[in-house]
Design a protein around this motif. Structure first.
Motif, short mmCIF file in Angstrom:
data_model
loop_
_atom_site.label_atom_id
_atom_site.label_comp_id
_atom_site.label_asym_id
_atom_site.label_seq_id
_atom_site.Cartn_x
_atom_site.Cartn_y
_atom_site.Cartn_z
N LEU A 50 -12.91 2.01 -2.10
CA LEU A 50 -14.25 2.37 -1.65
C LEU A 50 -15.24 1.25 -1.94
O LEU A 50 -15.10 0.51 -2.92
N ASP A 51 -16.24 1.17 -1.09
CA ASP A 51 -17.30 0.19 -1.28
C ASP A 51 -18.60 0.80 -0.79
O ASP A 51 -18.65 1.35 0.31
N ALA A 52 -19.63 0.74 -1.63
CA ALA A 52 -20.94 1.27 -1.26
C ALA A 52 -22.00 0.53 -2.04
O ALA A 52 -21.72 0.04 -3.15
N PRO A 53 -23.20 0.40 -1.50
CA PRO A 53 -24.28 -0.24 -2.26
C PRO A 53 -24.53 0.53 -3.56
O PRO A 53 -24.65 1.76 -3.56
N ILE A 54 -24.60 -0.21 -4.66
CA ILE A 54 -24.89 0.38 -5.98
C ILE A 54 -26.36 0.15 -6.28
O ILE A 54 -26.81 -1.00 -6.39
N LYS A 55 -27.11 1.21 -6.41
CA LYS A 55 -28.53 1.07 -6.75
C LYS A 55 -28.69 0.62 -8.20
O LYS A 55 -27.78 0.74 -9.01
N VAL A 76 -14.43 7.36 -12.79
CA VAL A 76 -13.05 7.36 -12.32
C VAL A 76 -12.78 8.60 -11.47
O VAL A 76 -12.26 8.51 -10.35
N THR A 77 -13.11 9.79 -11.99
CA THR A 77 -12.87 11.00 -11.20
C THR A 77 -13.85 11.12 -10.05
O THR A 77 -13.52 11.69 -9.00
N PHE A 78 -15.06 10.56 -10.21
CA PHE A 78 -16.00 10.52 -9.09
C PHE A 78 -15.39 9.75 -7.93
O PHE A 78 -15.43 10.20 -6.77
N ALA A 79 -14.82 8.57 -8.20
CA ALA A 79 -14.24 7.75 -7.15
C ALA A 79 -13.06 8.46 -6.48
O ALA A 79 -12.90 8.40 -5.26
N ARG A 80 -12.25 9.13 -7.29
CA ARG A 80 -11.12 9.88 -6.74
C ARG A 80 -11.60 10.95 -5.77
O ARG A 80 -11.09 11.09 -4.65
N ASP A 81 -12.62 11.72 -6.18
CA ASP A 81 -13.14 12.79 -5.33
C ASP A 81 -13.90 12.23 -4.12
O ASP A 81 -13.87 12.81 -3.03
N VAL A 111 -18.68 1.16 -12.60
CA VAL A 111 -18.79 1.95 -11.37
C VAL A 111 -18.12 1.22 -10.21
O VAL A 111 -17.33 1.81 -9.46
N THR A 112 -18.41 -0.06 -10.06
CA THR A 112 -17.86 -0.84 -8.95
C THR A 112 -16.34 -0.87 -9.00
O THR A 112 -15.66 -0.67 -7.98
N LYS A 113 -15.78 -1.12 -10.18
CA LYS A 113 -14.32 -1.19 -10.32
C LYS A 113 -13.67 0.17 -10.04
O LYS A 113 -12.59 0.23 -9.45
N SER A 114 -14.33 1.24 -10.47
CA SER A 114 -13.78 2.58 -10.21
C SER A 114 -13.71 2.85 -8.71
O SER A 114 -12.73 3.41 -8.20
N LEU A 115 -14.76 2.46 -7.98
CA LEU A 115 -14.78 2.67 -6.54
C LEU A 115 -13.73 1.80 -5.85
O LEU A 115 -12.99 2.26 -4.97
N ARG A 116 -13.65 0.54 -6.25
CA ARG A 116 -12.70 -0.37 -5.61
C ARG A 116 -11.26 0.06 -5.86
O ARG A 116 -10.39 -0.18 -5.01
#
Length: 396
Positions: A85-90, A356-361, A76-81
């Motif tokens: 993007l950067d956000a707290p991951i629960k 991956v598509t979540f981060a894109r959107d 998840v972290t790598k997909s966001l980066r």
């Protein structure tokens, strides 16, 4: 060879080679029967399922649970980066063993009867899995009946698919086969369904027997999904996602649910808000609407059949809604997200089965002025490379 790291598919990387069922830091030797571990990782454990060595259904049972949690979080972290993007991951929420309510088994006839199970990894060999620890006890309890059904539905050298869903009124079985459905076979299948207490039996795309509706409970509302309709993999995972979506949209009185399916989110949210549910499959919306009409203490729910990939709702059509819920397929929803970004909706709850598509959107929304305060990973597909997400997006 020394394993450097794992890909997002769970394969060990050694440079040019990708090797299954290894862990970072391990030294391995490649043999004709697969990798032989020379120096094991401290994160390696004995697989909890006795079928793991032969079955291809799971990828990560050889790793400690906390290693798998960290690895999936890193996906998840790598997909966001990758999207800046950067956000707290629960903390990831993982469904327990024996909780998968749907499984697609394969069936083959043998000289002595039939074999039903999952394929061996990278093979068309069917492996029997009577003690599978992923699926619900009701599904493993079906295996003897599925063997009987395989003899009826499978040619001598062919293979059939048997998709089984655990429902409140008994197993819902969908058979995919090239065998013709004759009048005599219909009679035999009716007796088979009766003897094995099935709720429904579907032959290819044709419902053959329905003794009781194969219902699912969506937040207290009973729904009968059409054959093959999308369902969250586990009740536990569904409840986790719903809790997050409910929290994100708690202040909304009018909500639009995009890719609504049979009402996973629409119907529970209708206990406190008016809902407009949009979905491309008319049969799923019919099930949603029927559930709503027979439910209790629900606010108004309207439905719209629409292909949101080809014809996303435009900003003027989104006007008047306080919040949107969107749960697209793995490909994401680039077109619909683009119009949401241009709309005046203040709150979006986005659910995804693909980081991956979540981060894109998510990038599209943040560039339009939305804030993503946190991301909640949900692991319904235990010991697999899959991970799901839910996150809020609010206007600055």
């Amino acid at each position: 060879m020394r394993i450097e790291d794992l890909t997002h598919h769970g394969l060990g990387r050694t440079g040019d080679d990708l090797i299954p069922r290894v862990l970072p830091g391990e030294e391995v030797a490649l043999t004709d029967t697969g990798p032989r571990i020379i120096t094991p990782s401290p994160d390696r454990v004995s697989p909890p399922c006795k079928h793991f060595k032969s079955c291809g259904g799971c990828a990560m049972q050889h790793a400690r649970d906390d290693f798998v949690v960290d690895w999936k979080t890193s996906i998840v972290t790598k997909s966001l980066r990758a999207q800046g993007l950067d956000a707290p991951i629960k903390a990831i929420v993982t469904s327990p063993t024996h909780s998968r309510r749907r499984a697609k088994f394969s069936g083959r006839r043998t000289k002595k009867g039939a074999m039903v199970g999952f394929h061996a990894k990278g093979s068309d060999t069917v492996i029997a899995v009577p003690d599978c620890i992923l699926v619900t006890p009701a599904l493993t309890g079906c295996l003897p009946a599925l063997e009987e059904l395989t003899i009826m539905a499978c040619s001598r050298k062919g293979e059939i698919a048997l998709t089984v869903t655990d429902t409140a009124n008994g197993p819902d079985i969908h058979v995919t086969t090239d065998k013709d459905l004759t009048p005599q076979l219909r009679i035999e299948l009716a007796a088979f369904a009766q003897n094995n207490h099935l709720s429904r039996l579907v032959w290819n795309d044709e419902p053959v027997v329905m003794l009781n509706p194969p219902t699912q409970d969506f937040g207290g509302t009973v729904v009968t999904p059409p054959p093959g309709a999308f369902l969250q993999a586990t009740n536990h995972g569904e409840e986790t996602l719903l809790k997050a979506v409910n929290s994100i949209t708690q202040d909304a009185s009018r909500i639009i649910d995009l890719f609504a399916g049979c009402g996973t989110f629409s119907l529970p949210l209708a206990r406190r808000a008016e809902i407009h549910a949009v979905e491309g499959e008319a049969a799923m919306l019919y099930a949603l609407d029927h559930g709503w009409r027979n439910g209790q203490n629900l606010k108004r729910v309207t439905t719209e059949t629409r292909d949101l990939f080809r014809r996303p709702l435009e900003p003027d059509e989104l006007h008047g809604y306080d919040a949107a819920v969107i749960d697209p397929p793995r490909a994401g929803a680039a077109a619909q997200i683009a119009t949401l970004a241009r709309s005046d909706i203040e709150t979006i709850a986005m659910v995804s089965c693909n980081p991956v598509t979540f981060a894109r959107d998510a990038k599209t929304l943040t560039e339009a002025g939305f804030i993503m305060p946190w991301v909640q990973p949900v692991d319904q597909f235990r010991w697999s490379p899959h991970v799901e997400l839910v996150a809020p997006f609010t206007r600055k």
